[in-house]
Design a protein around this motif. Structure first.
Motif, mmCIF file in Angstrom:
data_model
loop_
_atom_site.group_PDB
_atom_site.id
_atom_site.type_symbol
_atom_site.label_atom_id
_atom_site.label_comp_id
_atom_site.label_asym_id
_atom_site.label_seq_id
_atom_site.Cartn_x
_atom_site.Cartn_y
_atom_site.Cartn_z
ATOM 1 N N LEU A 1 12.925 49.427 99.110
ATOM 2 C CA LEU A 1 13.245 48.589 99.961
ATOM 3 C C LEU A 1 14.650 48.844 100.639
ATOM 4 C CD1 LEU A 1 12.932 45.313 97.747
ATOM 5 C CD2 LEU A 1 11.415 46.573 99.303
ATOM 6 N N ASN A 2 14.886 48.763 101.902
ATOM 7 C CA ASN A 2 15.961 49.206 102.538
ATOM 8 C C ASN A 2 17.331 48.329 102.409
ATOM 9 O OD1 ASN A 2 18.184 49.800 104.631
ATOM 10 N ND2 ASN A 2 16.651 50.587 105.933
ATOM 11 N N PRO A 3 18.059 48.882 101.745
ATOM 12 C CA PRO A 3 19.474 47.753 101.152
ATOM 13 C C PRO A 3 20.008 47.072 102.531
ATOM 14 C CG PRO A 3 20.085 50.074 101.134
ATOM 15 C CD PRO A 3 18.730 50.119 101.417
ATOM 16 N N ARG A 4 19.971 47.658 103.775
ATOM 17 C CA ARG A 4 20.772 47.439 104.808
ATOM 18 C C ARG A 4 19.873 46.368 105.769
ATOM 19 N NH1 ARG A 4 24.583 51.355 106.777
ATOM 20 N NH2 ARG A 4 24.541 53.047 105.694
ATOM 21 N N GLY B 1 13.772 40.653 107.115
ATOM 22 C CA GLY B 1 13.421 41.890 107.837
ATOM 23 C C GLY B 1 12.383 42.677 107.451
ATOM 24 N N ILE B 2 12.603 42.848 106.077
ATOM 25 C CA ILE B 2 11.768 44.030 105.334
ATOM 26 C C ILE B 2 10.451 43.393 105.460
ATOM 27 C CG2 ILE B 2 11.181 44.859 103.201
ATOM 28 C CD1 ILE B 2 14.365 44.951 102.549
ATOM 29 N N ILE B 3 10.011 42.314 104.869
ATOM 30 C CA ILE B 3 8.794 41.577 104.962
ATOM 31 C C ILE B 3 8.020 41.623 106.442
ATOM 32 C CG2 ILE B 3 7.214 40.015 104.340
ATOM 33 C CD1 ILE B 3 9.169 39.238 101.952
ATOM 34 N N GLY B 4 9.037 41.430 107.303
ATOM 35 C CA GLY B 4 8.595 41.039 108.532
ATOM 36 C C GLY B 4 8.375 42.392 109.623
ATOM 37 N N GLU B 5 8.833 43.493 108.936
ATOM 38 C CA GLU B 5 8.855 44.850 109.825
ATOM 39 C C GLU B 5 7.461 45.243 109.958
ATOM 40 O OE1 GLU B 5 11.083 48.933 109.818
ATOM 41 O OE2 GLU B 5 10.857 48.163 107.850
ATOM 42 N N PRO B 6 6.379 45.411 109.239
ATOM 43 C CA PRO B 6 5.262 45.573 109.686
ATOM 44 C C PRO B 6 4.437 44.772 110.873
ATOM 45 C CG PRO B 6 5.108 45.286 107.237
ATOM 46 C CD PRO B 6 6.566 44.722 107.763
ATOM 47 N N LEU B 7 4.846 43.579 110.912
ATOM 48 C CA LEU B 7 4.299 42.538 111.772
ATOM 49 C C LEU B 7 5.081 43.149 113.434
ATOM 50 C CD1 LEU B 7 4.872 39.485 109.926
ATOM 51 C CD2 LEU B 7 2.940 40.703 110.313
ATOM 52 N N ARG C 1 5.200 33.652 109.138
ATOM 53 C CA ARG C 1 4.286 34.584 108.229
ATOM 54 C C ARG C 1 5.312 35.135 106.909
ATOM 55 N NH1 ARG C 1 -0.110 35.560 105.441
ATOM 56 N NH2 ARG C 1 -0.543 37.816 105.435
ATOM 57 N N VAL C 2 6.546 35.403 107.364
ATOM 58 C CA VAL C 2 7.181 35.824 106.250
ATOM 59 C C VAL C 2 7.561 34.546 105.280
ATOM 60 C CG1 VAL C 2 9.881 36.255 105.799
ATOM 61 C CG2 VAL C 2 8.619 37.488 107.864
ATOM 62 N N ALA C 3 7.722 33.504 105.660
ATOM 63 C CA ALA C 3 7.909 32.288 104.691
ATOM 64 C C ALA C 3 6.592 31.945 103.830
ATOM 65 C CB ALA C 3 8.190 31.057 105.681
ATOM 66 N N ALA D 1 1.531 41.590 104.416
ATOM 67 C CA ALA D 1 2.118 41.150 105.903
ATOM 68 C C ALA D 1 0.911 41.105 106.753
ATOM 69 C CB ALA D 1 3.145 41.561 106.273
ATOM 70 N N LEU D 2 0.362 42.201 106.772
ATOM 71 C CA LEU D 2 -0.806 42.421 107.655
ATOM 72 C C LEU D 2 -2.381 42.297 107.222
ATOM 73 C CD1 LEU D 2 0.597 45.809 109.164
ATOM 74 C CD2 LEU D 2 0.734 43.640 110.335
#
Length: 320
Positions: free
Chosen positions: A98-101, A106-112, A126-128, A163-164
């Motif tokens: 997991l990107n600490p920044r 943001g991490i979970i939603g990045e693939p979307l 979708r993240v929720a 996520a996808l």
């Protein structure tokens, strides 16, 4: 029906002094929709390399990977990108994955975002939904990975992988970096999600006691090859290959005397210089002369155990 069909998959690396390291060698298997295949073996046997090669995160050296009717090996980078929505992975280390920044949202939603799925509001919803699915509160989306425990971070990694709505998930030692008390929670979560979402999973682990709880079938690897594969309960109760028998004998069982323990002598051979014939013959308690020269093929026994649903690569069981 077959979702994933792997044929003669191999991955080699250049070794010292011009040698070649065969991390995965001539591996073949298939997985149906909603099926879980457990892959087990000692450290260094090629399990993780196999899992990453299936997704072409590592480029295989040879072989075929047919996924949902398409040969992934024939796709270039652009053609492979839309297929990746259906192929996801959970990495071993929940701290490094997991990107600490970035926030958890943001991490979970990045693939979307990468695959341009939905509007910003739809992605947030979708993240929720995913956080709830893996048992984390909605306000976790605004926090950062360092604020969570190892087990919670792995839940975040699972949410990102789902996520996808993938068809195939590779779980690469998904619980080995966690405390024993947390491992069972994550195993139960993965098993529950697999049933609810009808996921196909390649579940990689070095622990047979973990594998048996989630897998429909189990493949046992030794030095880059599958030496035995078949239904989980049959393999756990009536294993054929001496290596599988040794792995099973090492599983601690409460209130059961540690009799019948099979202790393998010697070390895992060097993959840059594997033994001739059967690679296991240097440690096998049943070694025969033929084992030194001829490599056994993975096949269902036609002699010795003709009714077994297992496929085994061993000269103790002659194939037709």
């Amino acid at each position: 029906m077959t979702l994933l069909d792997v044929r003669n998959l191999s991955k080699t690396y250049p070794g010292a002094g011009g040698s070649t390291v065969k991390a995965v060698s001539d591996v073949s298997f298939s997985i149906g929709p909603g099926e879980v295949l457990g892959v087990v073996g000692e450290s260094g046997c090629g399990k993780s390399t196999l899992g990453r090669s299936l997704l072409r995160l590592i480029e295989p050296s040879a072989g075929e990977i047919h996924f949902d009717g398409r040969d992934l090996m024939e796709l270039d980078r652009g053609q492979l990108k839309p297929v990746r929505k259906d192929l996801q992975i959970i990495f071993q280390d929940p701290f490094g994955a997991l990107n600490p920044r970035h926030t958890v949202g943001g991490i979970i939603g990045e693939p979307l975002k990468v695959h341009r799925v939905g509007t910003r509001a739809e992605r947030a919803a979708r993240v929720a939904e995913l956080l709830d699915l893996v048992g984390l509160p909605a306000d976790a989306a605004k926090r950062y990975p360092h604020e969570f425990s190892g087990g919670q971070r792995q839940r975040i990694a699972i949410a990102r992988a789902l996520a996808l709505n993938p068809k195939l998930l590779v779980a690469d030692e998904a619980v080995s970096a966690l405390d024993v008390s947390i491992q069972s929670q994550i195993i139960n979560l993965i098993a529950d999600l697999q049933k609810r979402l009808s996921l196909s999973i390649v579940f990689i682990s070095h622990d047979l006691s973990v594998i048996r709880h989630v897998s429909d079938r189990i493949a046992v690897m030794y030095l880059g090859r599958i030496v035995e594969i078949g239904p989980s309960e049959e393999l756990m109760t009536n294993p054929k290959h001496p290596y599988t028998q040794a792995l099973l004998s090492a599983i601690p069982r409460p209130n059961v005397p540690r009799t019948g323990r099979i202790v393998l002598k010697g070390e895992l051979p060097d993959p840059a210089n594997p033994p001739a014939g059967c690679a296991f013959h240097t440690r096998c308690p049943h070694v025969m002369d033929v084992c030194h020269s001829d490599r056994p093929k993975l096949a269902r026994p036609q002699e010795g155990e003709p009714d077994s649903p297992l496929e085994v690569a061993c000269h103790l069981y002659k194939a037709a």
